[in-house]
Write a protein that holds these residues in place. Structure first.
Motif, mmCIF file in Angstrom:
data_model
loop_
_atom_site.group_PDB
_atom_site.id
_atom_site.type_symbol
_atom_site.label_atom_id
_atom_site.label_comp_id
_atom_site.label_asym_id
_atom_site.label_seq_id
_atom_site.Cartn_x
_atom_site.Cartn_y
_atom_site.Cartn_z
ATOM 1 N N THR A 274 1.177 24.982 87.324
ATOM 2 C CA THR A 274 0.872 24.823 88.752
ATOM 3 C C THR A 274 1.893 23.955 89.472
ATOM 4 O O THR A 274 1.710 23.617 90.638
ATOM 5 N N GLY A 275 2.976 23.576 88.777
ATOM 6 C CA GLY A 275 3.942 22.654 89.354
ATOM 7 C C GLY A 275 3.683 21.239 88.860
ATOM 8 O O GLY A 275 2.835 21.012 87.989
ATOM 9 N N ILE A 276 4.394 20.279 89.399
ATOM 10 C CA ILE A 276 4.278 18.879 88.995
ATOM 11 C C ILE A 276 4.384 17.998 90.240
ATOM 12 O O ILE A 276 5.151 18.309 91.155
ATOM 13 N N ASN A 277 3.635 16.901 90.255
ATOM 14 C CA ASN A 277 3.862 15.866 91.263
ATOM 15 C C ASN A 277 4.873 14.884 90.672
ATOM 16 O O ASN A 277 4.531 14.112 89.773
ATOM 17 N N PRO A 278 6.120 14.904 91.145
ATOM 18 C CA PRO A 278 7.171 14.107 90.503
ATOM 19 C C PRO A 278 7.224 12.658 90.975
ATOM 20 O O PRO A 278 8.082 11.900 90.518
ATOM 21 N N THR A 279 6.328 12.263 91.875
ATOM 22 C CA THR A 279 6.441 10.947 92.502
ATOM 23 C C THR A 279 5.806 9.823 91.698
ATOM 24 O O THR A 279 5.938 8.657 92.054
ATOM 25 N N TYR A 280 5.118 10.153 90.606
ATOM 26 C CA TYR A 280 4.488 9.102 89.810
ATOM 27 C C TYR A 280 5.538 8.253 89.101
ATOM 28 O O TYR A 280 6.574 8.752 88.672
ATOM 29 N N ALA A 281 5.217 6.974 88.930
ATOM 30 C CA ALA A 281 6.113 6.079 88.196
ATOM 31 C C ALA A 281 6.316 6.569 86.770
ATOM 32 O O ALA A 281 7.412 6.437 86.213
ATOM 33 N N ASP A 282 5.276 7.157 86.177
ATOM 34 C CA ASP A 282 5.380 7.640 84.799
ATOM 35 C C ASP A 282 6.269 8.876 84.671
ATOM 36 O O ASP A 282 6.614 9.275 83.560
ATOM 37 N N PHE A 283 6.625 9.509 85.800
ATOM 38 C CA PHE A 283 7.522 10.664 85.760
ATOM 39 C C PHE A 283 8.928 10.321 86.257
ATOM 40 O O PHE A 283 9.770 11.214 86.375
ATOM 41 N N ALA A 284 9.178 9.046 86.544
ATOM 42 C CA ALA A 284 10.482 8.647 87.085
ATOM 43 C C ALA A 284 11.603 9.029 86.127
ATOM 44 O O ALA A 284 11.606 8.646 84.956
ATOM 45 N N GLY A 285 12.558 9.805 86.621
ATOM 46 C CA GLY A 285 13.696 10.221 85.818
ATOM 47 C C GLY A 285 13.392 11.284 84.787
ATOM 48 O O GLY A 285 14.259 11.627 83.983
ATOM 49 N N ARG A 286 12.185 11.842 84.827
ATOM 50 C CA ARG A 286 11.784 12.782 83.776
ATOM 51 C C ARG A 286 11.620 14.217 84.265
ATOM 52 O O ARG A 286 11.426 15.117 83.463
ATOM 53 N N VAL A 287 11.641 14.438 85.575
ATOM 54 C CA VAL A 287 11.358 15.768 86.117
ATOM 55 C C VAL A 287 12.590 16.312 86.839
ATOM 56 O O VAL A 287 13.113 15.677 87.754
ATOM 57 N N ARG A 288 13.041 17.490 86.426
ATOM 58 C CA ARG A 288 14.204 18.139 87.037
ATOM 59 C C ARG A 288 13.742 19.103 88.127
ATOM 60 O O ARG A 288 13.703 20.322 87.942
ATOM 61 N N MET A 289 13.415 18.540 89.281
ATOM 62 C CA MET A 289 12.992 19.383 90.392
ATOM 63 C C MET A 289 14.116 20.332 90.823
ATOM 64 O O MET A 289 13.852 21.423 91.339
#
Length: 522
Positions: A274-289
């Protein structure tokens, strides 16, 4: 824009009055007052401006050592809205979850890094006092529904063998109102009709037409449901909490110690969901939007509007030891978000096929598909075969019907199929099993993120699959030259044998064990 009235008397917040601080935040906002160290409470005080508004800000990291949520309570004449960033405040983007809050305190999850904003509205030029408190909550409890599909489609997926002009003629002859190329290399086309009945009539006609390899309804599939939440992650470290069986986990802590001095490379993992919310601190630097895509809304940014994709991604790749919510399995996994499921968690076969092709072409080493249904799709099968040929490991959830048959695409010969286990090291009652099952992995009561920053326990084979995808990506990160077939063999050989001795259709080769898998790397 929606606002939420929250009652002061509901929680009876009492405590020592703390003066408000007035540090500027670049928007005219004032800083939230300091919490009382004993009660973890404070009061926002001020006077509404000539428009009846007052703006405040805070930084999530200020509160992380003491709790997981901030709770705000206003009286019946006031409205409180919290924004995750200055940009969202300027755009007046608020959370749908808060729309469900009625006569209760507004509860805000502390999931974001950076600066958050609080807007209070009331009678202009009057004084106000809004209590707030730091709370510590466990993840919410939600249950994923069973997988299902819908055959009531007004579109067809057509595999053609002829030229582009011949394909256009096929579309016109069957009175399609729209033609779209799914993948030129696979020669997959999508023909759309005004009604389901017209699509069925066109299907019968195309099946008898030269130049058509196959035609199928474009049916739908469904998505299969030092960190503050680390203690709830029994799948990583089962100490017997909540009555579970000690050691019935993937042996995560032992693996962390084993690879502590080893070099790891970044590995691309595609989450088709369904996609990802990339704004979480736990996703910082981990999501290649930049590498992802939203095939539902046909736009570059694959933003999660449901929660399923973010939950899956958190299991694989959430940052560890940063004081925020949870720990992902692979510290070097980089997520490619590919949105094929809409906000209702359903997606078409054609978009799923596109998502697989997009993942392969963007160099994903592992694909996670926590997606399934009852109907097979030759278009998806072609895409899976292409992924297999390109050396990509595709991990798929087995399904949530408790049936002695895997969902599709888990039962595809090109998929690595994963069922769910519980904290007692037993196959979950809802988990599909049967011929073709490869492994089981923890999938019951798994905490991770939703699309609006909340953490929730979800249960489903959707949660089991990313455990395997995360471990597979870890093996790639430790040995970049390893082949997909070797990763599969290691996952099977290292699994903890459960059920009947050796392979069986209830547990496959056994329950995932990441430490044993790492030991088998050569």
């Amino acid at each position: 824009m929606k606002k939420w009235l929250v009652g002061l008397t509901v929680f009876g917040l009492l405590g020592t009055m703390v003066p408000v601080q007035t540090e500027a935040a670049g928007t005219g906002a004032k800083k939230l007052p300091v919490l009382d160290t004993k009660t973890k409470k404070a009061y926002i005080k001020g006077t509404f401006d000539s428009k009846g508004k007052a703006l405040f800000y805070f930084d999530t990291k200020t509160y992380l050592t003491g709790g997981t949520h901030l709770k705000f309570a206003a009286d019946a004449t006031e409205a409180v809205t919290v924004y995750e960033s200055q940009t969202d405040y300027q755009k007046q983007l608020v959370y749908e979850r808060y729309a469900e809050v009625s006569d209760q305190s507004l509860i805000f999850p502390l999931s974001w890094s950076g600066r958050q904003y609080i807007e209070i509205e009331g009678k202009k030029n009057t004084a106000f006092v809004v209590p707030f408190k730091l709370e510590r909550f466990e993840p919410m409890r939600e249950q994923l529904a069973k997988a299902s599909t819908s055959a009531k489609a007004s579109s067809l997926v057509v595999k053609v063998t002829g030229t582009t002009s011949q394909t256009m003629q096929l579309s016109e002859k069957t009175d399609a109102v729209k033609r779209e190329t799914i993948d030129a290399g696979l020669k997959l086309e999508k023909f759309t009709y005004r009604t389901v009945m017209q699509a069925l009539a066109a299907k019968r006609k195309l099946e008898q037409t030269r130049g058509v390899a196959y035609v199928e309804l474009d049916s739908q599939m469904r998505g299969l449901g030092g960190d503050v939440f680390k203690s709830y992650q029994w799948s990583l470290n089962n100490t017997g909490q909540r009555g579970g069986v000690k050691g019935a986990d993937i042996n995560f802590d032992a693996m962390k110690k084993r690879i502590a001095s080893k070099k790891q490379s970044t590995v691309l993992v595609a989450v088709i969901d369904t996609g990802i919310n990339p704004t979480y601190a736990d996703f910082a630097g981990r999501v290649r939007m930049d590498l992802g895509y939203d095939f539902v809304n046909r736009q570059r940014l694959a933003i999660d509007d449901h929660g399923h994709g973010s939950h899956v991604a958190g299991v694989i790749a959430a940052n560890s030891n940063n004081t925020y919510g949870m720990s992902g399995i692979n510290a070097k996994a980089s997520i490619i978000p590919i949105k094929v499921l809409s906000e209702d968690n359903y997606g078409s076969n054609s978009n799923i096929a596109k998502g697989i092709m997009h993942a392969v072409k963007n160099k994903a080493k592992v694909i996670n598909m926590s997606i399934g249904g009852g109907f097979s799709s030759r278009a998806i099968e072609d895409a899976l075969a292409y992924a297999k040929k390109q050396g990509v490991l595709v991990v798929v959830a087995s399904g949530n019907d408790g049936a002695n048959k895997l969902s599709y695409p888990a039962r595809s010969q090109y998929a690595f199929s994963v069922g769910s286990s519980n904290r007692f090291d037993k196959r979950s009652a809802f988990s599909n099993y049967g011929d073709g099952l490869d492994l089981i992995a923890p999938g019951q009561d798994i905490p991770s993120y939703l699309s609006d920053g909340e953490s929730a326990f979800w249960s489903g084979t959707s949660m089991a699959a990313p455990h395997v995808a995360g471990v597979a990506s870890l093996l790639y990160s430790l040995k970049p030259t390893i082949k997909a077939s070797e990763v599969e063999n290691i996952l099977k050989k290292s699994a903890q044998d459960l059920g009947k001795k050796g392979y069986d259709t209830s547990y496959g080769y056994g329950r995932l064990d990441v430490d044993r898998a790492v030991q088998l790397l050569r």
